[in-house]
Design a protein around this motif. Sequence first.
Motif, short mmCIF file in Angstrom:
data_model
loop_
_atom_site.label_atom_id
_atom_site.label_comp_id
_atom_site.label_asym_id
_atom_site.label_seq_id
_atom_site.Cartn_x
_atom_site.Cartn_y
_atom_site.Cartn_z
N ILE A 181 -4.74 6.06 -0.88
CA ILE A 181 -3.95 4.82 -0.84
C ILE A 181 -4.02 4.12 -2.19
O ILE A 181 -5.10 3.94 -2.76
N ASP A 204 -8.30 1.90 0.21
CA ASP A 204 -7.74 0.87 1.09
C ASP A 204 -8.68 -0.32 1.07
O ASP A 204 -9.79 -0.25 1.59
N GLN A 238 0.85 -1.19 0.00
CA GLN A 238 0.00 0.00 0.00
C GLN A 238 0.89 1.23 0.00
O GLN A 238 1.84 1.32 0.78
#
Length: 375
Positions: A223, A262, A175
């Motif tokens: 992200i 995310d 990530q």
Amino acid sequence: MAPMRTRTSMESTLLSVRLKAQIARIGPINVERYMDVCLADATAGYYPSKQPIGAAGDFITAPEVSQVFGELLGLWAYAVWQAMGSPRPVVLAELGPGRGTLMADALRALRRLPGFMDGAKVALVETSPALRRAQEDALAGLGAEISWHQTIETLPPGPLIVLANEFIDALPIRQLVWREGEWRERCVRIAANGGFEFCDGPALPADSLRRNAELRQLPEGSILEVRPAANAVVAALAARAKDAPLAALIVDYGHESTECGDTLQAISRHKFADPLEAPGDVDLTAHVDFGALKDAARAKGLAVYGPKQQRALLLELGLEARLERLCRDATPEQREALIAGAERLVDPAAMGVLFKALAIMSNTLPVPPAFENTE
Ligand code: SAH
């Protein structure tokens, strides 16, 4: 059941302790490393030490919902094999076969069709010893020669058809967090309360990712997920396609093109859990970025079709006719279960739309079945 849970919790605690010792020694670890250890640690990792799939486990997958899923993927393999010129023997491989249910259903369908099974080699890429044993049981007596492999690289040579359901989502992701004009590696460290918490790691060197983000003017904290192991799978398939025809059908949950967000998630006993709690004890997955998979395959000179929603894939492969046929010989209760299972696979509110299929093929092969209307 109780002793089993006690043992598992203890192993999970040991894994936590080991991870914390490692972080104390070397500093925060990235999400990819964290996910990899949680899922694959040889003694306490999630897949090697648990039987995660099924009503009594943590999650249910399409082949466990309905036998029709594996049967239709078997039919897809048959049509693709014919398009290859019906080579004998053919290698039918599955990546991450879980309990072996998909392959068992596919083989039952393939055995009724002429030619395919003559000398066919069934090859399973599976790292978990516990799941290998389950696969052995599921496939016993189906008359196929079966071999197990740690990686794609050691699959038997020759024309290759690959099936993979919910395999890519289990591969670790990195990530990256967008902070003040830079991408930073998202990491895991030890929190003040002694548990794990996310933190920003080092900034990545300026490269195309930076430009990409600037162009899109991403909000602070966005992200981006990348999955090096999925690219490695594509590269291994591409290497195989140099020597013999290749067709792969990859079914998984995820998004059509690269998007920020995310998607790291933990599942335990069919419910969402905290990904940083009980490492090794809960299932960790993240959405598959089908856009990135397509780019990787095209960059390696392979042809790509889809992604196509699971609903459309299964309907075009003949789900309704197969269901009708099965219902003809079923008791009323069985019929109800068959219909409910098939509906779950195609219902847009269940698995029909979130799950998608991507076909990755040698570019000498024609468009595969069910992908005629995709680019
Ligand atoms: N395809 C099955 C199981 C999905 S769960 C089904 O649909 O039911 C993910 C599977 O991938 C498990 O069998 C797991 O042990 C396997 N797996 C996860 N990471 C792997 C890796 N790096 N190499 C090989 N197999 C892996």
